[in-house]
Motif scaffolding. Structure first.
Motif, mmCIF file in Angstrom:
data_model
loop_
_atom_site.group_PDB
_atom_site.id
_atom_site.type_symbol
_atom_site.label_atom_id
_atom_site.label_comp_id
_atom_site.label_asym_id
_atom_site.label_seq_id
_atom_site.Cartn_x
_atom_site.Cartn_y
_atom_site.Cartn_z
ATOM 1 N N THR A 33 11.843 -4.229 9.520
ATOM 2 C CA THR A 33 11.993 -4.530 8.098
ATOM 3 C C THR A 33 10.651 -4.440 7.385
ATOM 4 O O THR A 33 10.556 -3.883 6.288
ATOM 5 N N SER A 34 9.623 -4.973 8.008
ATOM 6 C CA SER A 34 8.285 -4.923 7.412
ATOM 7 C C SER A 34 7.832 -3.487 7.206
ATOM 8 O O SER A 34 7.265 -3.148 6.162
ATOM 9 N N VAL A 35 8.067 -2.633 8.182
ATOM 10 C CA VAL A 35 7.663 -1.231 8.068
ATOM 11 C C VAL A 35 8.482 -0.523 6.997
ATOM 12 O O VAL A 35 7.939 0.224 6.177
ATOM 13 N N CYS A 36 9.800 -0.770 6.974
ATOM 14 C CA CYS A 36 10.668 -0.104 5.990
ATOM 15 C C CYS A 36 10.315 -0.486 4.558
ATOM 16 O O CYS A 36 10.447 0.321 3.648
ATOM 17 N N ILE A 37 9.896 -1.715 4.349
ATOM 18 C CA ILE A 37 9.542 -2.156 3.001
ATOM 19 C C ILE A 37 8.065 -1.908 2.720
ATOM 20 O O ILE A 37 7.687 -1.419 1.654
ATOM 21 N N GLY A 38 7.224 -2.225 3.678
ATOM 22 C CA GLY A 38 5.785 -2.206 3.464
ATOM 23 C C GLY A 38 5.167 -0.836 3.343
ATOM 24 O O GLY A 38 4.296 -0.619 2.487
ATOM 25 N N MET A 39 5.567 0.104 4.176
ATOM 26 C CA MET A 39 4.917 1.412 4.167
ATOM 27 C C MET A 39 5.121 2.147 2.845
ATOM 28 O O MET A 39 4.143 2.598 2.232
ATOM 29 N N PRO A 40 6.340 2.283 2.338
ATOM 30 C CA PRO A 40 6.471 2.982 1.044
ATOM 31 C C PRO A 40 5.778 2.230 -0.083
ATOM 32 O O PRO A 40 5.170 2.851 -0.960
#
Length: 175
Positions: A33-40
């Motif tokens: 979840t962190s990667v899906c929200i944080g990266m973009p």
């Protein structure tokens, strides 16, 4: 271990609530979840296009895939299945996010039997059990109502006994 299945009998109806969350996957879900929200968000903050060599369509596909992955992560975090059985109808709802199999309704008069079936699969990681709540219809069809992975056999047996008892009570009241 806290049970993921809750069974209640209220006002002549049976309510079954099954929580989908798999606690053993919680750390993976948090990272995902962190990667899906944080990266973009981070890349948009920097003003850097994602994958510029693939142009605007590459970016759109990447955002779509990340959104799709985020949706499934949120579903497995928060979703539950509610099964409500009364003398007239069996209703299955998946909340709070919609699910692929959708919500279902079956008239109780079409149901011949409700049962829990066990399926064992073997892999390199070991043996895995998965239970399915199924309805056998009057016309001979079987209808999968709910899949129940990672649940103890005692709890699923209790679920099956409760369902059998409730269906027998309905049949007695009809007669």
């Amino acid at each position: 271990m806290k049970s993921k299945i809750r069974i209640e009998k209220l006002d002549g109806a049976l309510h079954i609530r099954y929580r989908w969350m798999v606690l053993s996957l919680m750390p993976l879900m948090v990272v995902f979840t962190s990667v899906c929200i944080g990266m973009p968000a981070y890349l948009m903050y920097l003003g850097q296009p994602i994958m510029p060599e693939y142009g605007i369509w590459g970016q759109r596909v990447l955002y779509f895939v990340m959104g799709f992955c985020l949706y499934f992560t949120l579903v497995f975090f928060f979703n539950r299945s509610d099964i409500h059985i009364n003398s007239e109808e069996l209703t299955i709802r998946h909340l709070p996010f919609p699910w692929i199999k959708g919500n279902k309704r079956l008239p109780v008069s079409e149901i011949h039997d409700l049962a829990v079936k066990r399926k064992v699969t073997k892999s390199r990681e070991g043996t895995h059990e998965k239970f399915y709540l199924i309805a056998k219809l009057q016309n001979g069809e079987t209808f999968e109502l709910l899949s129940i992975p990672n649940q103890s056999q005692e709890e699923t047996k209790l679920l099956e006994e409760t369902l059998d008892e409730f269906v027998l009570d309905i049949r007695k009241n009809e007669a």
